[in-house]
Design a protein around this motif. Structure first.
Motif, mmCIF file in Angstrom:
data_model
loop_
_atom_site.group_PDB
_atom_site.id
_atom_site.type_symbol
_atom_site.label_atom_id
_atom_site.label_comp_id
_atom_site.label_asym_id
_atom_site.label_seq_id
_atom_site.Cartn_x
_atom_site.Cartn_y
_atom_site.Cartn_z
ATOM 1 N N ARG A 47 0.839 -1.212 0.000
ATOM 2 C CA ARG A 47 0.000 0.000 0.000
ATOM 3 C C ARG A 47 0.867 1.252 0.000
ATOM 4 O O ARG A 47 0.561 2.241 -0.676
ATOM 5 N N GLU B 184 2.154 1.899 -3.459
ATOM 6 C CA GLU B 184 1.101 2.429 -4.335
ATOM 7 C C GLU B 184 0.933 3.928 -4.131
ATOM 8 O O GLU B 184 0.764 4.685 -5.091
ATOM 9 N N GLN C 104 3.870 5.629 -5.767
ATOM 10 C CA GLN C 104 3.758 5.664 -7.221
ATOM 11 C C GLN C 104 2.822 6.773 -7.679
ATOM 12 O O GLN C 104 3.081 7.454 -8.683
#
Length: 339
Positions: free
Chosen positions: A104, A107, A110
């Protein structure tokens, strides 16, 4: 069936429990344990994790042995299957929790880097460039330094004028080079940020040595008033998000927001020519472990879940790990004598 803890296992858990309490209350004991020998140091280092997992394993095993299925099973089957099944039950969350948390976090990182722009060709700079660098501030003068990037651009004749800006205090200063017989004393420059491309350094021939020699030879670093509006390109290094450090929230499985820094180059119209976002995550180790840490020359100690820093899109302090490759010869180590 009433399950009791065997005497050897009780002694084992008791010793681990005492060691765990001691090392969490005073983390330096693990470091001093290494001085007594490798074994004491390793024992104190692994004791907290070993204590927790051993106790969880024994409790899970005891609970399974109380189930009707386990009671009806043959004793020989219980001896091998139940301990292994208990270990698997403990291992699954110990692996899944850090894996999912770290996934997580990546993510989120990113998404923060989705707007990055990194062209392959080198960027050509105009004559006047603004450098907006967080933390570049000369306290006595109450103005920004001409720091490493500024010095390189000027002494490589890559630009004619640099407008240094400290965004925290809103102060600015203009820098340029003039040839004079005598240069002003104590030029306002700073080489605290060392670039990895400068190593290995030779004594007496560092970038700072070369620049100071050229100043002594009459290439004077001049300083005056400057305004951001003068520049037709801007290089900025900003702390987008302060984030958390590895020492904060040591017992939380959610370490908090990451540290986010950003390096950008834009032109006078505000169009982004280059952008890289550096995200420093604090990941949990897999499987979950309890870690303690201390140092000889510091009073800072740590006790909590074992973590480690993971950097995505590394740019380094003031962009030092990226700028040599996107600006190329414009920021190379200044020559000893360019003439």
């Amino acid at each position: 069936m009433i399950l009791t803890m065997s005497r050897p296992f009780a002694i084992y858990i008791g010793l681990l429990g005492v060691a765990t309490l001691v090392v969490i209350a005073w983390p330096p004991i693990a470091l001093f344990g290494l001085f007594l020998g490798v074994v004491p140091g390793i024992f104190f280092w692994v004791a907290p994790s070993l204590f927790v997992y051993s106790l969880l394993w024994w409790s899970t095993r005891a609970a399974i042995q109380q189930t009707p299925i386990a009671r009806r099973a043959q004793a020989g089957l219980l001896r091998f299957v139940v301990p292994a099944f208990s270990a698997a039950i403990i291992a699954v969350p110990a692996v899944l929790i850090p894996y999912l948390n770290n996934m997580r976090a990546e993510e989120v990182a990113q998404r923060l880097r989705d707007s990055d722009r990194e062209p392959d060709e080198p960027i050509v700079l105009p004559e006047t460039v603004a450098l907006v660098m967080d933390g570049n501030y000369n306290w006595p003068k109450k103005k920004p330094f001409c720091e490493t990037l500024c010095v390189r651009l000027l002494f490589n004749s890559s630009v004619a004028r640099v407008i240094a800006v400290d965004p925290a205090y809103g102060s600015t200063a203009a820098f340029w080079i003039e040839r004079r017989e005598v240069c002003p004393d104590r030029p306002n420059l700073n080489f605290d940020v060392r670039w990895t491309t400068d190593f290995p350094l030779t004594r007496g021939d560092t970038p700072e040595d070369r620049v100071r020699a050229r100043i002594a030879g009459g290439e004077c670093l001049m300083e005056g008033d400057g305004h951001l509006e003068e520049a037709t390109a801007t290089i900025s290094y900003r702390h987008v998000q302060k984030g958390t450090t590895i020492f904060q929230r040591p017992w939380s499985l959610q370490p908090g927001p990451p540290v986010v820094n950003r390096l950008e180059i834009s032109n006078t119209s505000g169009a982004t020519l280059y952008r890289r976002t550096e995200v420093i995550l604090i990941d949990l180790t897999t499987p979950l472990q309890i870690a303690t840490a201390a140092g000889l020359l510091t009073t800072v100690t740590y006790a909590g879940w074992a973590r480690y820093n993971k950097t995505l899109g590394q740019i380094g302090p003031h962009g030092r790990d990226v700028l040599p490759y996107i600006l190329r010869d414009a920021v190379k180590t200044p020559e000893k004598n360019p003439h």
